[in-house]
Design an enzyme around this catalytic site. Sequence first.
Site, PDB file in Angstrom:
ATOM      1  N   TYR A 147       0.812  -1.214   0.000  1.00  0.00           N
ATOM      2  CA  TYR A 147       0.000   0.000   0.000  1.00  0.00           C
ATOM      3  C   TYR A 147       0.848   1.267   0.000  1.00  0.00           C
ATOM      4  O   TYR A 147       0.470   2.269  -0.581  1.00  0.00           O
ATOM      5  CB  TYR A 147      -0.907   0.028   1.236  1.00  0.00           C
ATOM      6  CG  TYR A 147      -2.185  -0.746   1.101  1.00  0.00           C
ATOM      7  CD1 TYR A 147      -2.179  -2.112   0.842  1.00  0.00           C
ATOM      8  CD2 TYR A 147      -3.416  -0.111   1.238  1.00  0.00           C
ATOM      9  CE1 TYR A 147      -3.365  -2.810   0.732  1.00  0.00           C
ATOM     10  CE2 TYR A 147      -4.599  -0.811   1.137  1.00  0.00           C
ATOM     11  CZ  TYR A 147      -4.575  -2.161   0.878  1.00  0.00           C
ATOM     12  OH  TYR A 147      -5.747  -2.852   0.769  1.00  0.00           O
ATOM     13  N   LYS A 197       3.537 -15.639   4.087  1.00  0.00           N
ATOM     14  CA  LYS A 197       3.739 -16.383   2.833  1.00  0.00           C
ATOM     15  C   LYS A 197       5.246 -16.568   2.650  1.00  0.00           C
ATOM     16  O   LYS A 197       5.830 -16.164   1.642  1.00  0.00           O
ATOM     17  CB  LYS A 197       3.093 -15.581   1.674  1.00  0.00           C
ATOM     18  CG  LYS A 197       3.082 -16.282   0.330  1.00  0.00           C
ATOM     19  CD  LYS A 197       2.089 -17.415   0.225  1.00  0.00           C
ATOM     20  CE  LYS A 197       2.211 -18.116  -1.114  1.00  0.00           C
ATOM     21  NZ  LYS A 197       1.372 -19.339  -1.192  1.00  0.00           N
ATOM     22  N   ASP A 229      -2.695 -18.443   2.246  1.00  0.00           N
ATOM     23  CA  ASP A 229      -3.679 -19.164   1.431  1.00  0.00           C
ATOM     24  C   ASP A 229      -4.382 -20.236   2.269  1.00  0.00           C
ATOM     25  O   ASP A 229      -5.600 -20.395   2.215  1.00  0.00           O
ATOM     26  CB  ASP A 229      -3.052 -19.731   0.149  1.00  0.00           C
ATOM     27  CG  ASP A 229      -1.742 -20.460   0.370  1.00  0.00           C
ATOM     28  OD1 ASP A 229      -1.222 -20.446   1.509  1.00  0.00           O
ATOM     29  OD2 ASP A 229      -1.215 -21.053  -0.599  1.00  0.00           O
ATOM     30  N   ASP A 253      -6.110  -6.962   4.487  1.00  0.00           N
ATOM     31  CA  ASP A 253      -7.233  -6.403   3.733  1.00  0.00           C
ATOM     32  C   ASP A 253      -8.117  -7.533   3.221  1.00  0.00           C
ATOM     33  O   ASP A 253      -9.344  -7.505   3.365  1.00  0.00           O
ATOM     34  CB  ASP A 253      -6.699  -5.565   2.557  1.00  0.00           C
ATOM     35  CG  ASP A 253      -7.836  -4.979   1.737  1.00  0.00           C
ATOM     36  OD1 ASP A 253      -8.805  -4.486   2.343  1.00  0.00           O
ATOM     37  OD2 ASP A 253      -7.773  -5.042   0.495  1.00  0.00           O
ATOM     38  N   ASP A 257     -11.979  -9.086   4.876  1.00  0.00           N
ATOM     39  CA  ASP A 257     -13.238  -9.166   4.125  1.00  0.00           C
ATOM     40  C   ASP A 257     -13.792 -10.588   4.157  1.00  0.00           C
ATOM     41  O   ASP A 257     -15.006 -10.796   4.186  1.00  0.00           O
ATOM     42  CB  ASP A 257     -13.045  -8.729   2.662  1.00  0.00           C
ATOM     43  CG  ASP A 257     -13.378  -7.248   2.461  1.00  0.00           C
ATOM     44  OD1 ASP A 257     -13.112  -6.454   3.384  1.00  0.00           O
ATOM     45  OD2 ASP A 257     -13.904  -6.890   1.380  1.00  0.00           O
TER      46      ASP A 257
HETATM   47  C1  IPM Z   1     -10.228  -1.381   3.941  1.00  0.00           C
HETATM   48  C2  IPM Z   1     -10.500  -0.835   2.581  1.00  0.00           C
HETATM   49  C3  IPM Z   1      -9.349   0.071   2.194  1.00  0.00           C
HETATM   50  C4  IPM Z   1      -8.091  -0.784   2.178  1.00  0.00           C
HETATM   51  C5  IPM Z   1      -9.503   0.816   0.877  1.00  0.00           C
HETATM   52  C6  IPM Z   1     -10.821   1.505   0.766  1.00  0.00           C
HETATM   53  C7  IPM Z   1      -8.349   1.766   0.662  1.00  0.00           C
HETATM   54  O1  IPM Z   1     -10.704  -1.858   1.660  1.00  0.00           O
HETATM   55  O2  IPM Z   1     -10.106  -0.579   4.890  1.00  0.00           O
HETATM   56  O3  IPM Z   1     -10.125  -2.602   4.086  1.00  0.00           O
HETATM   57  O4  IPM Z   1      -7.806  -1.443   1.181  1.00  0.00           O
HETATM   58  O5  IPM Z   1      -7.387  -0.766   3.184  1.00  0.00           O
HETATM   59 MN    MN Z   2     -10.692  -3.827   2.527  1.00  0.00          MN
END
Ligand code: IPM
Ligand code: MN
Length: 367
Positions: A147, A197, A229, A253, A257
């Site tokens: 990032y 990894k 993974d 990240d 999710d």
């Molecule tokens: C998160 C989001 C952010 C990230 C984006 C919106 C920059 O997906 O906070 O997980 O990738 O960190």
């Molecule tokens: Mn995210």
Amino acid sequence: MTNAYKIAVLPGDAIGPEIMAQAVRVFDVLQKKRDVSFELTTAPFGAHAYFDEGKAFPDSTKAVCDDADAILKGPVGLSHEASKKIPVEEQAERGAILPLRARYNTFANFRPITLSKDMAHFSPLKPEIIQDGIDILLIRELVGGLYFGKKDRGVNDEGERYVHEILEYTEQQIRQVLIVAFEQARKRKKRLHNIHKSNVLMSSVFWNEVLDEVHQDYQDVEVIHLLVDAAATALCLNPGQFDVMVMENMFGDILSDQGGGILGSLGLMPSACIGPDKAYYEPSHGSAPDIAGKNIANPYSMIGSVAMMLEMSFNMETEAAMVWQAMKNVFEAGYSTADLSRSSDDIQLVSTDQFGDKVIETLEALL
Ligand code: IPM
Ligand code: MN
């Protein structure tokens, strides 16, 4: 003496203002019921800030954040198509979120993945996998890695376009987030899953070396190494094995999710982004432009982010626990927002503000 706190409120884009409107009600109730006062200052941040002021993170907003004791941030960003109207550098992710993280060096991102036993039906996982619910603390490094590494695009000598995007970490950046993770593991089940990894990436080999050094100071904590993974599979097949997990930025990240996925909705994912001097709090999810303005978004992650702020920035653990309890009670009473409604027929669907009403009413009774 009354504790007085200044909070910067950045409602964000799309569903942001809708869920923020419910979350800030928690501060009102607390002011009424406890010897505490909150001074909230709302400021533009994200795509609307770019359209109104030419900057996704305007200087005036930076000043509000600098002056605040803590920052409450809603989701930002537009649809893929709508984002194209904004220059890449000013799109909400690159122009607002990453600069916010960098400004306050919020290196430790706490992303709890939790589902109580009575809310377990929201998960797409089978009851025999969920058992007594899910209770994982995912800690994501937030200011390093791909990032924030050097990037460049160009054309090579053969006339072919290329891109470089570098995964960079210093040992101090790794150490500081690992210390946070070990501290949390020590407070919880003394078990830390290190996600990496190292079979491919040199950055993971280095990460693991630093981890071995930090582990010397935390010998009461068991470390379990897992490739990223394999961790993705394990989160689906046996989430109960995890307690605290730690990982670098990009892995975090993606796996966080997936955490929302095993809970049944990203709407159940609040988070805290902690730096040395300042912290900000935000839902882990995006701004969901497809459902904006419909009053159907789930405000749980935004209200949960307030609970995390109360606990982590203001030492109001008891009140934070009551906010969680209030939301749990509302769900357990059979109410649900649209994102979770597929899970059972006997659910009573509520809108964003109805959910807020019920949570606030319940919280008032608990306090
Ligand atoms: C998160 C989001 C952010 C990230 C984006 C919106 C920059 O997906 O906070 O997980 O990738 O960190
Ligand atoms: Mn995210």
